[in-house]
Design a protein around this motif. Structure first.
Motif, PDB file in Angstrom:
ATOM      1  N   VAL A  51      25.578  36.583  42.803  1.00  0.00           N
ATOM      2  CA  VAL A  51      26.770  36.566  43.645  1.00  0.00           C
ATOM      3  C   VAL A  51      27.264  35.138  43.841  1.00  0.00           C
ATOM      4  O   VAL A  51      26.511  34.269  44.264  1.00  0.00           O
ATOM      5  CB  VAL A  51      26.478  37.186  45.042  1.00  0.00           C
ATOM      6  CG1 VAL A  51      27.684  37.020  45.963  1.00  0.00           C
ATOM      7  CG2 VAL A  51      26.107  38.651  44.912  1.00  0.00           C
ATOM      8  N   ILE A  52      28.524  34.891  43.499  1.00  0.00           N
ATOM      9  CA  ILE A  52      29.209  33.651  43.863  1.00  0.00           C
ATOM     10  C   ILE A  52      30.463  34.095  44.589  1.00  0.00           C
ATOM     11  O   ILE A  52      31.424  34.567  43.973  1.00  0.00           O
ATOM     12  CB  ILE A  52      29.538  32.789  42.628  1.00  0.00           C
ATOM     13  CG1 ILE A  52      28.248  32.396  41.896  1.00  0.00           C
ATOM     14  CG2 ILE A  52      30.307  31.543  43.051  1.00  0.00           C
ATOM     15  CD1 ILE A  52      28.471  31.608  40.629  1.00  0.00           C
ATOM     16  N   GLN A  53      30.433  33.997  45.899  1.00  0.00           N
ATOM     17  CA  GLN A  53      31.460  34.635  46.712  1.00  0.00           C
ATOM     18  C   GLN A  53      31.624  33.896  48.030  1.00  0.00           C
ATOM     19  O   GLN A  53      30.732  33.166  48.480  1.00  0.00           O
ATOM     20  CB  GLN A  53      31.025  36.088  46.988  1.00  0.00           C
ATOM     21  CG  GLN A  53      32.096  37.021  47.480  1.00  0.00           C
ATOM     22  CD  GLN A  53      31.595  38.457  47.547  1.00  0.00           C
ATOM     23  OE1 GLN A  53      30.416  38.729  47.432  1.00  0.00           O
ATOM     24  NE2 GLN A  53      32.513  39.399  47.720  1.00  0.00           N
ATOM     25  N   LYS A  54      32.768  34.074  48.650  1.00  0.00           N
ATOM     26  CA  LYS A  54      32.966  33.513  49.982  1.00  0.00           C
ATOM     27  C   LYS A  54      32.118  34.294  50.985  1.00  0.00           C
ATOM     28  O   LYS A  54      31.981  35.512  50.871  1.00  0.00           O
ATOM     29  CB  LYS A  54      34.437  33.566  50.372  1.00  0.00           C
ATOM     30  CG  LYS A  54      35.329  32.698  49.495  1.00  0.00           C
ATOM     31  CD  LYS A  54      36.749  32.678  49.994  1.00  0.00           C
ATOM     32  CE  LYS A  54      37.644  31.860  49.069  1.00  0.00           C
ATOM     33  NZ  LYS A  54      37.199  30.475  48.944  1.00  0.00           N
ATOM     34  N   GLY A  55      31.582  33.575  51.966  1.00  0.00           N
ATOM     35  CA  GLY A  55      30.695  34.197  52.937  1.00  0.00           C
ATOM     36  C   GLY A  55      31.268  35.428  53.625  1.00  0.00           C
ATOM     37  O   GLY A  55      30.626  36.485  53.651  1.00  0.00           O
ATOM     38  N   PRO A  56      32.473  35.348  54.208  1.00  0.00           N
ATOM     39  CA  PRO A  56      33.040  36.510  54.890  1.00  0.00           C
ATOM     40  C   PRO A  56      33.243  37.722  53.973  1.00  0.00           C
ATOM     41  O   PRO A  56      33.118  38.864  54.422  1.00  0.00           O
ATOM     42  CB  PRO A  56      34.387  35.981  55.403  1.00  0.00           C
ATOM     43  CG  PRO A  56      34.174  34.516  55.559  1.00  0.00           C
ATOM     44  CD  PRO A  56      33.278  34.130  54.419  1.00  0.00           C
ATOM     45  N   GLU A  57      33.541  37.465  52.700  1.00  0.00           N
ATOM     46  CA  GLU A  57      33.720  38.573  51.758  1.00  0.00           C
ATOM     47  C   GLU A  57      32.395  39.288  51.513  1.00  0.00           C
ATOM     48  O   GLU A  57      32.339  40.530  51.481  1.00  0.00           O
ATOM     49  CB  GLU A  57      34.295  38.053  50.438  1.00  0.00           C
ATOM     50  CG  GLU A  57      35.714  37.529  50.551  1.00  0.00           C
ATOM     51  CD  GLU A  57      36.198  36.914  49.247  1.00  0.00           C
ATOM     52  OE1 GLU A  57      35.414  36.862  48.277  1.00  0.00           O
ATOM     53  OE2 GLU A  57      37.374  36.483  49.209  1.00  0.00           O
ATOM     54  N   LEU A  58      31.313  38.522  51.337  1.00  0.00           N
ATOM     55  CA  LEU A  58      30.002  39.119  51.146  1.00  0.00           C
ATOM     56  C   LEU A  58      29.572  39.873  52.406  1.00  0.00           C
ATOM     57  O   LEU A  58      28.984  40.956  52.329  1.00  0.00           O
ATOM     58  CB  LEU A  58      28.974  38.046  50.795  1.00  0.00           C
ATOM     59  CG  LEU A  58      27.528  38.526  50.568  1.00  0.00           C
ATOM     60  CD1 LEU A  58      27.462  39.559  49.457  1.00  0.00           C
ATOM     61  CD2 LEU A  58      26.617  37.341  50.259  1.00  0.00           C
ATOM     62  N   ALA A  59      29.884  39.316  53.569  1.00  0.00           N
ATOM     63  CA  ALA A  59      29.551  39.963  54.840  1.00  0.00           C
ATOM     64  C   ALA A  59      30.201  41.334  54.934  1.00  0.00           C
ATOM     65  O   ALA A  59      29.553  42.324  55.301  1.00  0.00           O
ATOM     66  CB  ALA A  59      30.009  39.087  56.013  1.00  0.00           C
ATOM     67  N   TYR A  60      31.487  41.412  54.567  1.00  0.00           N
ATOM     68  CA  TYR A  60      32.192  42.692  54.668  1.00  0.00           C
ATOM     69  C   TYR A  60      31.653  43.699  53.651  1.00  0.00           C
ATOM     70  O   TYR A  60      31.544  44.897  53.956  1.00  0.00           O
ATOM     71  CB  TYR A  60      33.697  42.499  54.469  1.00  0.00           C
ATOM     72  CG  TYR A  60      34.496  43.738  54.805  1.00  0.00           C
ATOM     73  CD1 TYR A  60      34.641  44.146  56.122  1.00  0.00           C
ATOM     74  CD2 TYR A  60      35.069  44.510  53.799  1.00  0.00           C
ATOM     75  CE1 TYR A  60      35.356  45.291  56.436  1.00  0.00           C
ATOM     76  CE2 TYR A  60      35.782  45.657  54.099  1.00  0.00           C
ATOM     77  CZ  TYR A  60      35.930  46.051  55.427  1.00  0.00           C
ATOM     78  OH  TYR A  60      36.623  47.182  55.731  1.00  0.00           O
TER      79      TYR A  60
END
Length: 300
Positions: A51-60
């Motif tokens: 996973v290479i993703q923005k934190g809030p996107e992974l959280a959701y």
């Protein structure tokens, strides 16, 4: 009565609920904030495998996946857990919940500097979240306090928004990973201040205007003009509500066994609030998976 109450909706808590409900258990997730915990305060996730993703996107994504197997999410700040042997009572505000098992994943909170002006200017120039408040300081000057991974990550992030970043380090070396230090050295608008410690915050017209620092060796004072201050000097476990259960160590972290169970039978814990060497998203999800699967197996 439900099978499992999860306290905290960060990676550990959401994963515990996911694994437990997927294996047939019923679960309620309680949290006093947005699902995802500190993922919501993280600009980029670069070390979670695959996973290479923005934190809030992974959280959701974690939140949606958790609910897909039947977990319920409710807003609530937990203040107490009562151990009734075969079941537990969880107090959250005016509400109470009962379950056979409880998984605590409340994480940590940012440590404050404890200097004059900090509390008064919190939210008005002093911030503990660069992702949240960095854009307010566009083209301005800010100070980041700390020399660990979090401080350096936030300094790098802020350097792309603000005009100048001053990094205040108490020691003469950084404690951050070499990968982050290499990225830091590529930034020409970050200035390092080693062997300096914050003393007080200067305020002009009700706005932060400077950070007074002392030389760690001589004690000599100097002032760094700044519009904002971002302290990243450490974290403290959010475990005060369970200290009466005798499951925390001297530092306030919760002690668990290989199944993530505490010394109180039926109460489990995982993620940053537990005593461990590495506090990362990947280790938090590991804790949640172990506990969720094990709890589900106890119900069969």
């Amino acid at each position: 009565m439900t099978d499992l109450i999860v306290i905290g909706a960060g990676p550990a808590g959401l994963t515990a609920a996911l694994y437990a409900t997927r294996a047939g258990a019923s679960a309620i997730v309680l949290d006093g904030g947005a699902p995802g915990g500190k993922l919501n305060l993280t600009a980029e996730i670069e070390n979670y495998p695959g996973v290479i993703q923005k934190g809030p996107e992974l959280a959701y994504s974690m939140y949606e996946q958790c609910l897909s197997f039947g977990a319920q999410y409710e807003y609530g700040e937990v203040t107490q857990i009562e151990d009734k042997g075969e079941h537990k009572i969880v107090h959250a505000g005016e509400k109470t919940y009962e379950a056979q098992y409880v998984f605590i994943a409340t994480g940590t909170k940012e440590r404050h500097m404890g200097i004059p002006g900090e509390e008064e200017m919190s939210g008005r120039g002093v911030s503990y979240c660069a992702v949240c408040d960095g854009p307010f300081f566009k083209n301005k000057t800010v100070c980041v306090v700390g020399g660990g991974n979090s401080a350096i990550e936030e300094s790098i992030y802020l350097s792309d928004i603000v005009e100048k970043v001053h990094v205040i380090v108490r020691r003469d070396v950084l404690r951050a990973d070499q990968y982050l230090i290499s990225k830091l050295n590529q930034k020409d608008n970050i200035e390092m201040h080693y062997l300096k410690k914050p003393v007080s915050i200067e305020v002009t017209d009700n706005k932060v205007s400077g950070l007074v620092v002392a030389d760690s060796k001589s004690g000599e004072l100097s002032t760094i003009p700044t519009n904002g201050i971002f302290p990243f000097i450490g974290l403290d476990p959010m475990s005060g509500f369970v200290k009466d259960l005798g499951i925390v160590n001297e530092q306030g972290y919760i002690e668990v066994d290989e199944n993530q169970e505490t010394s109180v039978k039926g109460i489990f814990a995982g993620g940053d609030v537990t005593a461990k060497h590495l506090r990362q998203v990947v280790t938090a999800t590991n804790d949640g998976a172990i506990a969720g699967q094990y709890i589900a197996s106890l119900l069969k």
